[in-house]
Design a protein around this motif. Sequence first.
Motif, short mmCIF file in Angstrom:
data_model
loop_
_atom_site.label_atom_id
_atom_site.label_comp_id
_atom_site.label_asym_id
_atom_site.label_seq_id
_atom_site.Cartn_x
_atom_site.Cartn_y
_atom_site.Cartn_z
N ILE A 45 0.86 -1.19 -0.09
CA ILE A 45 0.10 -0.06 0.13
C ILE A 45 0.92 1.18 -0.07
O ILE A 45 0.38 2.46 -0.40
CB ILE A 45 -0.96 0.11 1.20
CG1 ILE A 45 -2.27 1.02 0.85
CG2 ILE A 45 -0.48 0.36 2.55
CD1 ILE A 45 -3.12 1.00 1.73
N ASN A 46 2.18 1.15 0.48
CA ASN A 46 2.93 2.32 0.39
C ASN A 46 3.86 2.46 -0.84
O ASN A 46 4.61 3.45 -1.18
CB ASN A 46 3.91 2.17 1.34
CG ASN A 46 3.25 2.53 2.90
OD1 ASN A 46 2.36 2.89 3.01
ND2 ASN A 46 4.06 2.23 3.68
N ALA A 47 3.94 1.29 -1.69
CA ALA A 47 4.90 1.23 -2.94
C ALA A 47 4.24 2.05 -3.94
O ALA A 47 3.44 1.48 -4.69
CB ALA A 47 5.24 -0.03 -3.21
N MET A 48 4.69 3.30 -4.35
CA MET A 48 4.31 4.03 -5.27
C MET A 48 5.04 4.10 -6.56
O MET A 48 5.03 4.78 -7.54
CB MET A 48 4.11 5.51 -4.89
CG MET A 48 3.13 5.67 -3.73
SD MET A 48 1.50 5.12 -4.21
CE MET A 48 0.55 5.32 -2.75
N ASP A 49 6.31 3.29 -6.52
CA ASP A 49 7.17 3.23 -7.64
C ASP A 49 7.24 1.96 -7.80
O ASP A 49 7.96 0.82 -7.09
CB ASP A 49 8.65 3.64 -7.32
CG ASP A 49 9.41 3.91 -8.48
OD1 ASP A 49 9.31 2.93 -9.43
OD2 ASP A 49 10.88 4.47 -8.34
N MET A 108 -1.11 -1.26 7.57
CA MET A 108 -1.59 -0.40 6.71
C MET A 108 -3.10 -0.70 6.36
O MET A 108 -3.68 0.38 5.89
CB MET A 108 -0.84 -0.53 5.37
CG MET A 108 0.88 -0.32 5.83
SD MET A 108 0.89 1.40 6.64
CE MET A 108 0.16 2.31 5.25
N ALA A 109 -3.54 -1.97 6.53
CA ALA A 109 -4.92 -2.21 6.35
C ALA A 109 -5.80 -1.34 7.14
O ALA A 109 -7.11 -1.23 6.55
CB ALA A 109 -5.06 -3.90 6.42
N THR A 110 -5.64 -0.46 8.06
CA THR A 110 -6.37 0.13 9.02
C THR A 110 -6.53 1.62 8.51
O THR A 110 -7.20 2.41 8.93
CB THR A 110 -5.74 0.16 10.54
OG1 THR A 110 -4.68 0.75 10.59
CG2 THR A 110 -5.82 -1.20 10.90
N LEU A 111 -5.51 1.94 7.52
CA LEU A 111 -5.40 3.27 6.90
C LEU A 111 -6.65 3.57 6.14
O LEU A 111 -6.78 2.62 4.99
CB LEU A 111 -4.14 3.53 6.28
CG LEU A 111 -2.98 3.70 7.19
CD1 LEU A 111 -1.55 4.19 6.35
CD2 LEU A 111 -3.18 4.44 8.32
N ASP A 112 -7.10 4.72 6.07
CA ASP A 112 -8.27 5.18 5.32
C ASP A 112 -7.39 6.09 4.04
O ASP A 112 -6.37 6.73 4.13
CB ASP A 112 -9.48 5.79 5.77
CG ASP A 112 -9.97 4.92 6.71
OD1 ASP A 112 -10.82 5.51 7.87
OD2 ASP A 112 -10.10 3.63 6.43
N ALA A 113 -8.48 6.29 2.91
CA ALA A 113 -7.86 7.25 1.91
C ALA A 113 -7.56 8.65 2.34
O ALA A 113 -6.62 8.97 1.91
CB ALA A 113 -9.05 7.24 0.86
N ASP A 114 -8.30 9.01 3.20
CA ASP A 114 -7.94 10.61 3.83
C ASP A 114 -6.53 10.47 4.45
O ASP A 114 -5.98 11.52 4.25
CB ASP A 114 -9.07 10.94 4.80
CG ASP A 114 -10.55 11.35 3.72
OD1 ASP A 114 -10.34 11.44 2.82
OD2 ASP A 114 -11.58 11.29 4.72
N GLU A 115 -6.49 9.41 5.22
CA GLU A 115 -4.99 9.28 5.86
C GLU A 115 -3.96 8.99 5.04
O GLU A 115 -2.93 9.79 5.30
CB GLU A 115 -5.07 8.13 7.03
CG GLU A 115 -4.01 8.15 8.07
CD GLU A 115 -4.32 7.27 9.24
OE1 GLU A 115 -5.48 6.33 8.93
OE2 GLU A 115 -3.42 6.79 9.79
#
Length: 469
Positions: free
Chosen positions: A433-437, A456-463
């Motif tokens: 979920i953090n890997a943007m490359d 990371m499964a607990t993070l929402d889009a706004d976060e």
Amino acid sequence: MSLRVGIIGAGPSGMAQLRAFEAARAKGADMPEIVCFEKQSDWGGQWNYTWHTGIDGSGESAHSSMYRHLWSNGPKECLEFSDYTFDEHFGRPISSFPPRAVLFDYISGRVEKSDVRKYIQFNTAVRWVNYDESTEEFTLFSQDVKTGESTSYVFDKLVVSTGHFSTPNIPEFEGINTFPGEVLHAHDFRGAERFAGKHLLMIGSSYSAEDIGMQAHKMGAASITLSYRSAPMGFDWPSSTVERPLVTSFEGSTAHFSDGTSDDFDAVIMCTGYLHKYPFLSSELAVNSPNVLYPGNLYKGVVWQQNTNLFYLGAQDQYYTFNMFDAQAWFARDVMTGKIALPSEAERAADIQSWLDAQAAIPDHDGEADFQTDYVRNLIQATDYPEFDLDAVGTLFKDWMRHKSEDILGYRDKAHRSVITGTMAETHHTRWINAMDDSLERFLNGPSQNMNTHAMATLDADEILSKGK
């Protein structure tokens, strides 16, 4: 005169067929006269990513449905070649869920070592195929998509390895012409960055809807609604994601659902599957089937029942992929060269029916994995393809499905063990979920893009958006 073999498509299935013949040559067998036709400028099929949608740079329909930031949605250990491992290719352990560029590098590496590129005519589209029953020969008409030059060839055997995930199945919905936002099919999806802060409707309830929906969540979509026809996927979705029954109609930006609810959306993505489409074949030679684990009319899922000089690779729905294409290609090769003698038409029909009956009795997803495991085993046992522990792969599929149900955003962070080498995958330096490359270089060498050490499964889009990601 040596055997003349035509192969249509140089994606993973066509590459497997080339590799099968090369493997036999290395053991002393005669090599047939082979011509492989590939519409794109490079091999890889779906894995040959392009930004083009609809029409490519040559005026042909864009083949690939790949998109930026696509990571394998199944463990690489389930698709590993038994004669060319990830360890051999990369020289070290890598994580279990690589991105597209890494898998493209892997499948390309094997055929590059096999020196089979010389058999492929790139930028060449197959326009039509005739079959002469009296001579038992195929006449194939091709065209160079760059120059327009047309050529004909005659083959004794023909292999169709174009896949069936390129022609979108696009349903109609009442009022959708009034929808003011973007409407597209998953085939034309190339990335979710533009959906940041948007309310997104996904029509469909299978792999494309799941993966594109979660990529949109990862890229900061405000909400994801997944509309299903038969049953919800039922994963533990993030709080910004919901499942609703099928859309019945649209009024402007408002979608109405069969349960009587409605909501407004900024964009619609149809994840409604693909059609078997072979425009270069007459109906007497073309597979016409829904996307199922065992299409009818194909003996061993490979040999066309009414014409045993015609072969299909990868025509079924898939748990197994690369290694199943290998098993099919080895089987097709041995039938073509006479090493495997085909039974009578009646015996073939009975065998096909037995697989269709078994398919109809599959109770659940675990049963689907078991069915295809048995299918691949049946093919491998008939050839000299290097055996591997198929039961262990079947167990991996079931573990993977369980992990998805437990953590839809975190299952790609799991590590699995290779059934070929016994190597345990490394834990990737960055959570999915953090890997943007998703580049090969970043995947192999880092650095990490992790933002924190929380689940990371607990993070929402706004976060995610608040952290600039």
